[in-house]
Design a protein around this motif. Structure first.
Motif, short mmCIF file in Angstrom:
data_model
loop_
_atom_site.label_atom_id
_atom_site.label_comp_id
_atom_site.label_asym_id
_atom_site.label_seq_id
_atom_site.Cartn_x
_atom_site.Cartn_y
_atom_site.Cartn_z
N SER A 271 4.86 2.73 -4.10
CA SER A 271 5.40 1.87 -3.03
C SER A 271 6.37 0.85 -3.59
O SER A 271 7.30 0.43 -2.90
CB SER A 271 4.26 1.16 -2.31
OG SER A 271 3.33 2.07 -1.76
N ILE B 251 7.54 7.29 1.50
CA ILE B 251 6.54 8.05 2.25
C ILE B 251 5.64 8.77 1.25
O ILE B 251 6.12 9.54 0.42
CB ILE B 251 7.20 9.08 3.19
CG1 ILE B 251 8.10 8.36 4.21
CG2 ILE B 251 6.13 9.89 3.92
CD1 ILE B 251 8.82 9.31 5.16
N HIS B 252 4.35 8.49 1.33
CA HIS B 252 3.37 9.17 0.50
C HIS B 252 2.97 10.45 1.23
O HIS B 252 2.02 10.46 2.02
CB HIS B 252 2.15 8.28 0.26
CG HIS B 252 2.48 6.95 -0.35
ND1 HIS B 252 2.47 6.74 -1.72
CD2 HIS B 252 2.85 5.77 0.21
CE1 HIS B 252 2.80 5.48 -1.97
NE2 HIS B 252 3.04 4.88 -0.82
N VAL B 253 3.70 11.52 0.98
CA VAL B 253 3.42 12.79 1.66
C VAL B 253 2.06 13.30 1.26
O VAL B 253 1.28 13.80 2.07
CB VAL B 253 4.51 13.82 1.36
CG1 VAL B 253 4.23 15.13 2.08
CG2 VAL B 253 5.88 13.27 1.73
N LEU C 105 12.54 2.91 2.30
CA LEU C 105 11.43 3.67 2.87
C LEU C 105 10.79 4.55 1.80
O LEU C 105 11.48 5.31 1.13
CB LEU C 105 11.92 4.54 4.03
CG LEU C 105 10.88 5.45 4.71
CD1 LEU C 105 9.81 4.62 5.40
CD2 LEU C 105 11.56 6.39 5.69
N ILE D 20 4.78 4.27 3.86
CA ILE D 20 4.00 5.00 4.87
C ILE D 20 3.14 6.04 4.17
O ILE D 20 3.63 6.82 3.37
CB ILE D 20 4.92 5.68 5.90
CG1 ILE D 20 5.80 4.63 6.60
CG2 ILE D 20 4.10 6.44 6.93
CD1 ILE D 20 6.80 5.22 7.56
N LEU E 185 10.17 10.32 -1.06
CA LEU E 185 8.97 11.01 -0.63
C LEU E 185 8.19 11.46 -1.86
O LEU E 185 8.76 12.12 -2.74
CB LEU E 185 9.32 12.23 0.23
CG LEU E 185 9.69 12.02 1.69
CD1 LEU E 185 10.82 11.02 1.87
CD2 LEU E 185 10.07 13.36 2.32
N LEU F 190 9.29 11.08 10.72
CA LEU F 190 9.35 9.74 10.13
C LEU F 190 10.74 9.47 9.55
O LEU F 190 11.28 8.36 9.70
CB LEU F 190 8.28 9.60 9.05
CG LEU F 190 6.84 9.46 9.55
CD1 LEU F 190 5.86 9.62 8.40
CD2 LEU F 190 6.64 8.10 10.23
N ILE G 134 0.91 9.32 4.80
CA ILE G 134 0.57 10.39 5.75
C ILE G 134 -0.86 10.82 5.45
O ILE G 134 -1.14 11.33 4.35
CB ILE G 134 1.55 11.56 5.64
CG1 ILE G 134 2.96 11.08 6.02
CG2 ILE G 134 1.11 12.71 6.51
CD1 ILE G 134 4.00 12.17 6.01
N HIS H 142 13.12 6.43 11.23
CA HIS H 142 13.55 5.26 10.46
C HIS H 142 15.02 5.34 10.07
O HIS H 142 15.68 4.30 9.96
CB HIS H 142 12.69 5.10 9.21
CG HIS H 142 11.29 4.66 9.50
ND1 HIS H 142 10.95 3.33 9.63
CD2 HIS H 142 10.15 5.35 9.69
CE1 HIS H 142 9.66 3.23 9.89
NE2 HIS H 142 9.15 4.44 9.93
N VAL I 100 6.66 14.35 8.41
CA VAL I 100 7.68 13.86 7.46
C VAL I 100 9.05 13.87 8.11
O VAL I 100 9.81 12.89 8.03
CB VAL I 100 7.66 14.71 6.18
CG1 VAL I 100 8.87 14.37 5.30
CG2 VAL I 100 6.38 14.49 5.40
#
Length: 579
Positions: free
Chosen positions: A331, A316-318, A314, A344, A248, A237, A346, A241, A234
């Motif tokens: 998203s 991020i799917h932690v 951005l 993204i 997140l 990333l 993970i 970016h 994380v």
């Protein structure tokens, strides 16, 4: 198509917001065949559907001059599943109908209910709220729906999923028969069809969702990592970016709290949103993102709907979403209304197959990549710095004086180096990630090696206990994880023999695992129970099996380890031997 057919005051509001042409869903609801009819609309997140139903109900709300007539009770009711979405809808409708003189009241859980009742008593034209709070005001007599002309159900499928069916039915049953009902739903499951059949008449079906269910303006990436390195991934990333705003997503409020603390400690300007935060705290967090005081938001799925941040590029799917719909709604916080975004996932390597299945179900083509390394981030930082410094700037007289003083005392090279150092000093340090191993070659007998994903290359370790010591995987596995500071997903096959136990550790983390064993063991390498763990004498090959003892081999893998007992077990205590 343009907005020329709209009342002038709405057209002016749209122009002031930069709307030149309607989006597909907005154009569809403005068609002549949609005027005055009940509508069932399917449109993807970020397509402008809030403005769409705001425009669709204008004919019922505005009088001849295009203004809101005086009214003692609401003319329009918009129901949304979450507080965030309701507040976002309220903000959108407020600027759209401001010039028309509309008074908009918001009724959501977590806010001051008495103030909401006062706003309703003052004669609100449009009411926006969540089902539970609206039902409460209705039962208390504070919400009068007798004059309602339009009812809008936004994210109707989500409201039914959240268990609001009875609330919705009670609210809609209190509305006049002649009202219009606009139903916005991303999917059309049976409960939605039944709801439409009961409360709509001759509804027009509108869909602007193409065959590709994924968002066209969002590029998807999937990053495979060791389960123990998710937090490091994380950090890297975010650093790689350097998005203006990033969101997140975690599965639980505890994980949100934990990850938020980690990011703040590492120097990121981060805020958190979850079910444990009050509405006031959530509003402050969102405002911090909008005015750039914060750049990262860590959230649960409570933020997956109803949050619109123009600078968010951005996601991020932690932690992985539970299904394709949640994936898309998360998203969809980016890539909105034509803007580009990146989502993204993970992916811990044991869960790659599940993620591939979810992506296929969502018709999303994701690029599978490795997490960015520290070297990748430094390279990207250098590119961004050079790009920033090469842009044309306006220099004030004060800036010029400071520059001349610097030039008189330092060389250009020294000044440039100091500038680079100052720039890097303001950025959080990237994390060192473990490199993934290469695929294991075939065995000497020509047969392929059988390993779980992520166990292409492994190292065997041994323990000084076996079946004769009542070794059992139920307590061996937690012991291995505790001693080596790893997770159960990072332990491969376990082979229990009469006097020893052997197990696999992926090659990329073997050195770290061995170092942890030294720290957690005593002087002779044994813990307080006399258990010693050390690398197998021939660590890259399976341990030899003694004649007459085939051993007990455990092939670990989701969802549960498969155990093959191969010899008699002695009765006795389950647990490590004590001295």
């Amino acid at each position: 198509m343009s907005f020329s057919s709209l009342p002038p005051l709405l057209g002016e509001a749209l122009a002031a917001r930069g709307y030149a042409n309607p989006t597909p869903v907005q154009a569809a609801v403005l068609q002549a065949e949609a005027q005055g009819r009940d509508l069932i609309v399917s449109a993807q997140t970020g397509s402008g559907k809030t403005v769409a139903f705001g425009l669709a109900m204008a004919g019922e709300l505005l009088d001849g001059p295009g203004r809101m007539p005086p009214s003692a009770s609401p003319l329009a009711l918009i129901i949304a599943p979450t507080r965030e979405l309701a507040l976002q809808v309220s903000l959108e409708l407020r600027w759209l109908y401001e010039k028309a003189g509309a008074w908009i009241a918001t009724c959501v859980g977590g806010m001051d209910a008495s103030r909401e009742r006062r706003n309703l008593a003052g004669g609100a034209h449009i009411v926006v709220g969540t089902p539970g709070r609206l039902r409460d005001h209705l039962e208390r007599g504070a919400l009068d729906l007798s004059q309602l002309k339009v009812a809008v159900l936004d994210e109707a499928d989500e409201m039914l999923d959240m268990g609001f069916r009875e609330d919705l039915e009670e609210i809609l049953d209190a509305t006049p028969d002649g009202r219009r009902t606009l139903l916005f739903s991303a999917t059309m499951p049976r409960p939605i069809v039944a709801l439409a059949k009961r409360y709509q008449r001759d509804a027009l079906r509108i869909s602007t969702v193409g065959e590709d269910r994924g968002h066209g303006d969002i590029s998807y990436q999937a990053v495979t990592v060791s389960p123990a390195e998710i937090e490091h991934a994380v950090v890297n990333l975010l650093r790689f970016h350097e998005a203006e705003t990033a969101m997140l997503f975690c599965a639980t409020r505890d994980n949100v709290r934990h990850l938020h603390a980690i990011l703040v400690e590492r120097g990121f300007a981060a805020v958190a949103i979850s079910g444990e935060h009050s509405q006031n705290e959530r509003n402050h967090a969102l405002q911090a993102l909008r005015d750039r005081r914060a750049r990262v938001c860590v959230a649960t799925d409570v933020a997956a709907r109803g949050i619109d941040l123009p600078s968010l590029s951005l996601v991020i799917h932690v932690e992985l979403p539970r299904d394709a719909e949640v994936l898309q709604h998360r998203s969809g916080r980016t890539g909105r209304a034509g803007r580009k975004g990146t989502a993204i996932l993970i992916v811990p390597y044991p869960r790659r197959r599940r993620v591939e299945s979810v992506l296929r179900g969502a018709r999303i083509n994701a690029e599978w990549i490795d997490p960015p390394s520290a070297e990748d981030i430094v390279k990207r930082d250098n590119e961004r710095l050079l790009e920033t410094l090469m842009q044309p700037i306006e220099v004030s007289e004060d800036d010029r004086i400071i520059a001349e003083r610097l030039m008189a005392q330092r060389s250009p090279q020294e000044i440039a180096a100091a500038l680079v150092r100052a720039h890097r000093g303001s950025l959080p340090e990237p994390e060192e990630l473990l490199a993934r191993g290469q695929p294991t070659p075939p065995r000497a007998d020509g047969k392929p090696a059988h390993h779980r994903e992520g166990f292409d290359e492994t190292v065997w370790f041994r323990m000084n206990i076996g079946r004769r010591h009542n070794a059992d995987p139920r307590w061996l596995l937690p012991l291995i994880c505790r001693r080596g500071h790893i997770t159960k997903n990072e332990v491969g096959a376990i082979r229990i023999t009469a006097n020893e136990t052997f197990f696999q550790i992926p090659l990329p983390i073997a050195d770290r695992f061995a170092d942890a064993l030294v720290r957690t063991g005593g002087k002779d390498g044994e813990d307080e129970n006399g258990v010693r763990i050390e690398p197998s004498p021939d660590g890259n090959r399976p341990p030899p099996t003694a004649r007459g003892d085939s051993g007990a081999q455990i092939r670990r893998g989701p969802p549960r380890a498969q155990i093959k007992p191969t010899g008699p077990r002695k009765p006795g205590r389950k647990g490590p031997p004590r001295r």
